[in-house]
Design an enzyme around this catalytic site. Structure first.
Site, mmCIF file in Angstrom:
data_model
loop_
_atom_site.group_PDB
_atom_site.id
_atom_site.type_symbol
_atom_site.label_atom_id
_atom_site.label_comp_id
_atom_site.label_asym_id
_atom_site.label_seq_id
_atom_site.Cartn_x
_atom_site.Cartn_y
_atom_site.Cartn_z
ATOM 1 N N ASN A 91 0.801 -1.242 -0.027
ATOM 2 C CA ASN A 91 -0.067 0.074 -0.078
ATOM 3 C C ASN A 91 0.893 1.261 -0.149
ATOM 4 O OD1 ASN A 91 -2.577 1.738 0.727
ATOM 5 N ND2 ASN A 91 -1.037 2.029 2.571
ATOM 6 N N TYR A 156 5.059 9.349 -10.853
ATOM 7 C CA TYR A 156 3.885 8.694 -9.936
ATOM 8 C C TYR A 156 2.993 7.802 -10.988
ATOM 9 C CZ TYR A 156 0.065 8.025 -6.694
ATOM 10 O OH TYR A 156 -0.884 7.527 -5.865
ATOM 11 N N ILE A 189 -8.983 9.376 -3.003
ATOM 12 C CA ILE A 189 -9.425 9.063 -1.764
ATOM 13 C C ILE A 189 -9.288 9.990 -0.617
ATOM 14 C CG2 ILE A 189 -9.351 6.964 -0.261
ATOM 15 C CD1 ILE A 189 -7.441 5.541 -2.018
ATOM 16 N N THR A 238 -7.410 -6.115 -12.458
ATOM 17 C CA THR A 238 -7.255 -4.578 -11.883
ATOM 18 C C THR A 238 -8.642 -4.255 -11.420
ATOM 19 O OG1 THR A 238 -5.186 -4.105 -13.034
ATOM 20 C CG2 THR A 238 -6.382 -2.212 -12.143
HETATM 21 N N1 LIG Z 1 -4.992 9.049 -1.618
HETATM 22 C C1 LIG Z 1 -5.475 9.035 -2.913
HETATM 23 O O1 LIG Z 1 -6.453 9.844 -3.692
HETATM 24 C C2 LIG Z 1 -4.887 7.904 -3.767
HETATM 25 C C3 LIG Z 1 -5.478 7.634 -5.065
HETATM 26 C C4 LIG Z 1 -5.168 6.641 -5.669
HETATM 27 C C5 LIG Z 1 -4.119 5.654 -5.322
HETATM 28 N N2 LIG Z 1 -3.616 5.873 -4.145
HETATM 29 C C6 LIG Z 1 -2.688 4.917 -3.567
HETATM 30 O O2 LIG Z 1 -3.303 4.247 -2.151
HETATM 31 C C7 LIG Z 1 -2.176 4.124 -1.355
HETATM 32 C C8 LIG Z 1 -2.089 4.813 0.035
HETATM 33 O O3 LIG Z 1 -2.293 6.199 -0.318
HETATM 34 P P1 LIG Z 1 -2.781 7.224 0.765
HETATM 35 O O4 LIG Z 1 -3.320 8.320 0.276
HETATM 36 O O5 LIG Z 1 -3.310 6.493 2.111
HETATM 37 O O6 LIG Z 1 -1.101 7.839 1.109
HETATM 38 P P2 LIG Z 1 -0.459 8.522 2.589
HETATM 39 O O7 LIG Z 1 0.436 9.386 1.932
HETATM 40 O O8 LIG Z 1 -1.675 9.330 3.167
HETATM 41 O O9 LIG Z 1 0.037 7.481 3.523
HETATM 42 C C9 LIG Z 1 1.103 6.722 2.806
HETATM 43 C C10 LIG Z 1 1.739 5.843 4.098
HETATM 44 O O10 LIG Z 1 2.921 5.425 3.347
HETATM 45 C C11 LIG Z 1 4.144 5.609 4.286
HETATM 46 N N3 LIG Z 1 5.147 5.703 3.233
HETATM 47 C C12 LIG Z 1 5.617 6.308 2.532
HETATM 48 N N4 LIG Z 1 6.751 6.016 1.925
HETATM 49 C C13 LIG Z 1 7.191 5.239 2.894
HETATM 50 C C14 LIG Z 1 8.506 4.565 3.017
HETATM 51 N N5 LIG Z 1 9.480 4.918 2.155
HETATM 52 N N6 LIG Z 1 8.592 3.560 3.777
HETATM 53 C C15 LIG Z 1 7.622 3.245 4.710
HETATM 54 N N7 LIG Z 1 6.468 3.784 4.805
HETATM 55 C C16 LIG Z 1 6.444 4.668 3.902
HETATM 56 C C17 LIG Z 1 3.702 6.987 4.828
HETATM 57 O O11 LIG Z 1 4.407 7.165 6.090
HETATM 58 C C18 LIG Z 1 2.240 6.883 5.144
HETATM 59 O O12 LIG Z 1 1.963 6.270 6.380
HETATM 60 C C19 LIG Z 1 -0.969 4.433 -2.224
HETATM 61 O O13 LIG Z 1 -0.234 3.528 -2.796
HETATM 62 C C20 LIG Z 1 -1.281 5.532 -3.332
HETATM 63 O O14 LIG Z 1 -0.605 5.580 -4.434
HETATM 64 C C21 LIG Z 1 -4.112 7.074 -3.192
#
Ligand SMILES: NC(=O)c1ccc[n+]([C@@H]2O[C@H](COP(=O)([O-])OP(=O)(O)OC[C@H]3O[C@@H](n4cnc5c(N)ncnc54)[C@H](O)[C@@H]3O)[C@@H](O)[C@H]2O)c1
Length: 248
Positions: A91, A156, A189, A238
């Protein structure tokens, strides 16, 4: 709760401390699973775990930075010594809004180190153990940015397209071993990643979503739980969780 047959199973979730990762920890914990929560922000990760599982019986936190492959492999060894992993949810991600004109080699490498290199090597390590037990579920978080071009996020989006391709490679390779590998492709999200977007830009993006809003983390976590279900005939897929923003 989906009653996905996950009670007593062990789930390793990366990027667990906030946003979607925290919702994933809550969702899998609510299914009765054991959760190994791997995160670089140890303080927030421990606070989340302590709130959900004060006795520390079913949630273990693991501190690692996914940019560091040796530290990530060491973290996985710690998890494996606790309990064999049945479900891996990749994630964590490194967000990046830099356009193709702006992105620097340093930022490009960092995005790919977290979003693709760590996913590949952690999945390979975990899948090796799953093969020996003849069972496993792997769920990778991609993004709509990996399916259709966005004005920003050159690295990204490319890394997330790579996540989708990588999931299919693992799905094909592991299908004979009782292991399924699937991808979730959300649009926006309601997480800290999105709340960092300027309000007017966010309003413009939301207006393009047919369902008229952004997703809750819980809605995306439910799809991950479904894909990790005990009974499933889904692999190499997917799942779009985008409110209709991309229909294909
Ligand atoms: N938020 C959105 O709108 C959205 C949309 C599409 C996809 N996503 C995907 O969903 C997933 C979660 O997104 P989110 O919005 O919760 O992100 P976020 O940035 O809120 O949280 C990401 C988490 O990953 C941790 N993290 C980041 N780099 C790290 C590293 N090098 N080592 C260990 N931990 C690390 C961060 O500390 C954080 O707790 C991601 O893969 C993101 O690409 C999110």
């Amino acid at each position: 709760m989906l009653d996905a047959g996950l009670a007593g199973r062990t789930v390793l979730i990366t990027g667990s401390a906030q946003g979607l990762g925290a919702a994933l920890v809550r969702a899998f914990h609510a299914e009765g699973a054991y959760v190994a929560a791997l995160e670089r922000d140890d303080v927030a990760n421990r606070a989340l775990a302590a709130g959900l599982d004060p006795g520390g019986k079913r949630i273990r936190t693991v501190h690692a930075d996914l940019r560091d492959l040796a530290a990530t492999e060491e973290a996985y060894r710690t998890v494996r010594a606790w309990r064999p992993v049945d479900v891996l949810v990749n994630n964590a991600a490194r967000p990046s809004a830099a356009s193709l004109w702006e992105i620097t080699p340093e930022e490009w490498d960092e995005v790919f180190a977290v979003n693709l290199r760590a996913v590949f090597f952690l999945t390979r390590a975990v899948a090796g153990d799953m093969r020996e037990r003849g069972h496993g579920r792997i769920v990778n978080m991609a993004s709509i940015a990996g399916q259709t071009p966005r004005p920003t996020g050159a690295a990204y989006g490319t890394s997330k397209a790579g996540t989708i391709a990588l999931s299919r490679v693992f799905a094909a390779e592991l299908a004979g071993d009782g292991i399924t590998v699937n991808t979730v492709a959300p649009a926006m999200i309601d997480t800290p990643m999105v709340r960092s977007v300027a309000p007017e830009a966010l309003a413009g993006l939301t207006a393009q979503v047919p369902l008229g809003r952004i997703a809750t983390p819980q809605e995306v976590a439910r799809v991950a739980v479904f894909l990790a279900s005990e009974e499933t005939f889904v692999t190499g897929a997917t799942y779009d969780v985008n409110g209709g923003a991309l229909m294909r």
